[in-house]
Scaffold this motif. Structure first.
Motif, PDB file in Angstrom:
ATOM      1  N   GLY A  97      42.978  35.107  -0.916  1.00  0.00           N
ATOM      2  CA  GLY A  97      41.910  35.746  -0.184  1.00  0.00           C
ATOM      3  C   GLY A  97      41.962  35.627   1.332  1.00  0.00           C
ATOM      4  O   GLY A  97      42.719  34.694   1.880  1.00  0.00           O
ATOM      5  N   LEU A 102      41.868  32.718   6.901  1.00  0.00           N
ATOM      6  CA  LEU A 102      41.109  32.099   8.157  1.00  0.00           C
ATOM      7  C   LEU A 102      41.222  30.846   8.385  1.00  0.00           C
ATOM      8  O   LEU A 102      41.237  30.024   9.199  1.00  0.00           O
ATOM      9  CB  LEU A 102      39.914  32.831   8.054  1.00  0.00           C
ATOM     10  N   ASN A 173      31.733  43.352   9.841  1.00  0.00           N
ATOM     11  CA  ASN A 173      30.843  43.010   8.771  1.00  0.00           C
ATOM     12  C   ASN A 173      29.953  41.966   9.634  1.00  0.00           C
ATOM     13  O   ASN A 173      30.679  40.964  10.074  1.00  0.00           O
ATOM     14  CB  ASN A 173      31.698  42.399   7.717  1.00  0.00           C
ATOM     15  N   TYR A 204      38.447  45.086   6.686  1.00  0.00           N
ATOM     16  CA  TYR A 204      38.056  46.575   6.648  1.00  0.00           C
ATOM     17  C   TYR A 204      38.883  47.550   7.241  1.00  0.00           C
ATOM     18  O   TYR A 204      38.439  48.803   7.234  1.00  0.00           O
ATOM     19  CB  TYR A 204      36.483  46.526   6.989  1.00  0.00           C
ATOM     20  N   LYS A 235      39.080  44.229  -0.018  1.00  0.00           N
ATOM     21  CA  LYS A 235      38.192  45.265   0.360  1.00  0.00           C
ATOM     22  C   LYS A 235      38.902  46.669  -0.031  1.00  0.00           C
ATOM     23  O   LYS A 235      38.582  47.676  -0.402  1.00  0.00           O
ATOM     24  CB  LYS A 235      37.466  45.082   1.626  1.00  0.00           C
TER      25      LYS A 235
HETATM   26  C1  LIG Z   1      34.680  39.965   7.634  1.00  0.00           C
HETATM   27  C2  LIG Z   1      35.378  39.359   6.254  1.00  0.00           C
HETATM   28  N1  LIG Z   1      36.499  38.599   6.387  1.00  0.00           N
HETATM   29  C3  LIG Z   1      36.938  38.063   5.139  1.00  0.00           C
HETATM   30  C4  LIG Z   1      36.317  38.143   4.036  1.00  0.00           C
HETATM   31  C5  LIG Z   1      36.874  37.339   2.985  1.00  0.00           C
HETATM   32  O1  LIG Z   1      37.681  38.174   1.999  1.00  0.00           O
HETATM   33  P1  LIG Z   1      38.448  37.640   0.774  1.00  0.00           P
HETATM   34  O2  LIG Z   1      37.338  37.945  -0.303  1.00  0.00           O
HETATM   35  O3  LIG Z   1      39.754  38.305   0.743  1.00  0.00           O
HETATM   36  O4  LIG Z   1      38.484  36.156   0.926  1.00  0.00           O
HETATM   37  C6  LIG Z   1      35.150  39.005   3.827  1.00  0.00           C
HETATM   38  C7  LIG Z   1      34.568  39.010   2.692  1.00  0.00           C
HETATM   39  O5  LIG Z   1      33.313  39.170   2.596  1.00  0.00           O
HETATM   40  C8  LIG Z   1      34.633  39.600   5.058  1.00  0.00           C
HETATM   41  O6  LIG Z   1      33.787  40.292   4.941  1.00  0.00           O
END
Ligand SMILES: Cc1ncc(COP(=O)(O)O)c(C=O)c1O
Length: 392
Positions: A97, A102, A173, A204, A235
């Protein structure tokens, strides 16, 4: 008993809302849940089939720490063709993920006490991950009249000798705002001149409605050198549960990122990696169709909001969120947090779940996710309007 780092972590606001929704549903209430940051679409069939085939073909053993070569090749191809940026497969690290991406990125570049600039409003996990690796989040507030997008002039006063990086989320987001090419260039180029790393969260990027979007690393070779690109399938391909994200970066850094990741998780599930490869290679047109569905919903919401008293928003150009400005209720609502109180009222009295802006560092706002059916969105809007009319 607990570490200072653990004690500094704030519980997730979105999970808190989710728990409340579940309690109300258990009491038999029908909640319209627009709090979720997850596509309402399903994983494309082609990806599911590839996942099943991976199991049948016994792709169930340890694989390369930075991800399978086939998936890294597919990611490199996507980045070249869609984002105009060239990476070798070895510059890519496949992660569990984008969150994990990050985390390894911040672990790789921060020493304790190093500062990371986080534009406000921010995605809830950024400050927490920075604190977890003993960095210091430095918040820089965007202005609503600029769609919360920052300029270099606004960021510069916050740069100190301890500043290592800035986290840019494009599209954003919670606001749905998109930095277009000229804007992101005007912000990022001078930051790179000042030696900052750019953590570019482009999760996104498949939900951008207009033209002129630019992946940060495509701006110039020098910017690319200073960028850790973060993206994933959660996403874009509705693959949240499969947990596949990735980093792309300059090759020496990629080796370090791969090393950190290998000690944490070895690598993401081999089955998920196969599914992600198939989605990248074969589900692009499905992703385009989905973007158009999101766009239709966004347009319906913006049209409706015009007639709701006391609410407005920045028109989102991407992602699947609308950030509703409820500051007009400041004088009318009591309680420590405006957004928490309004969310609670909407949930308990009108059975609509949104996320309080306070979780994103902006208490005058609520986040509405339109990753939901058009019927649910319209009914939720009707109820929000009713609430706002009662509050006038
Ligand atoms: C801006 C942003 N970055 C990273 C993520 C995390 O994504 P992942 O589910 O692939 O860890 C999200 C999930 O909501 C997000 O909104």
């Amino acid at each position: 008993m607990l570490s200072k780092r653990a004690l500094a972590m704030t519980p997730s606001m979105t999970l808190g809302i989710n728990a409340k929704v579940k309690t109300l549903e258990a009491e038999g209430k029908k909640i319209i849940d627009l709090s979720i940051g997850e596509p309402d679409f399903l994983t494309p069939d082609i990806a599911k089939e590839a996942g099943k085939a991976a199991i049948d073909n016994n792709m169930t053993r340890y694989g390369p720490a930075s991800g399978s070569l086939a998936l890294r090749q597919a990611i490199a191809k996507k980045l070249k063709e869609e984002n105009g940026v060239e990476y070798a497969p070895t510059d890519i690290v496949v992660t569990s993920g984008a969150k994990h991406a990050l985390t390894i990125a911040l672990t790789a570049i921060l020493d304790p006490g190093d500062e990371v600039i986080i534009p406000v409003p921010y995605w809830v996990s950024y400050p927490e991950i920075v604190k977890l690796v003993e960095g210091v989040p430095v918040f820089v507030h965007g202005k609503k009249e600029n769609d919360f997008k920052l300029t270099f002039e606004e960021v510069e006063p916050f740069i100190t000798e301890k500043t290592k990086a800035i986290i840019l989320t494009n599209p954003s987001n919670p606001t749905g705002a998109v930095y277009f090419k000229d804007e992101v260039e005007a912000l990022v180029v001078p930051l790179v001149e000042r030696g900052l790393m750019i953590l570019s969260d482009e999760i996104y990027e498949r939900q951008v409605y207009g033209e002129n979007y630019a992946s940060v690393a495509s701006l110039s070779p020098k910017v690319k050198e200073h960028t850790i690109l973060v993206n994933g399938l959660s996403k874009s391909a509705a693959m949240t549960g499969w947990r596949i994200g990735y980093t792309a970066s300059e090759s020496k850094l990629a080796k370090v990122l791969g090393n950190i990741s290998s000690h944490l998780v070895s690598h993401p599930s081999t089955v998920s990696q196969e599914a992600a490869r198939a989605a990248l290679e074969h589900a692009q047109s499905e992703m385009d169709d989905r973007r158009e569905k999101y766009r239709e919903r966004r347009d319906v919401i913006l049209d409706f909001i015009k007639d709701v008293p006391g609410i407005d928003c920045v028109a989102p150009e991407g992602a699947f969120y609308v950030f509703l400005d409820i500051s007009s209720l400041r004088e009318k609502v009591t309680g420590e947090s405006l957004s928490l109180q309004v969310c609670e009222d909407l949930l308990e009295k009108h059975q609509v779940a949104l996320v309080p802006g306070i979780g994103f560092g902006a208490d005058d706002f609520l986040r509405l996710s339109y990753a939901a059916s058009m019927d649910d969105i319209k009914e939720a809007l009707r109820r929000i309007k009713m609430y706002m009319e009662q509050m006038q």
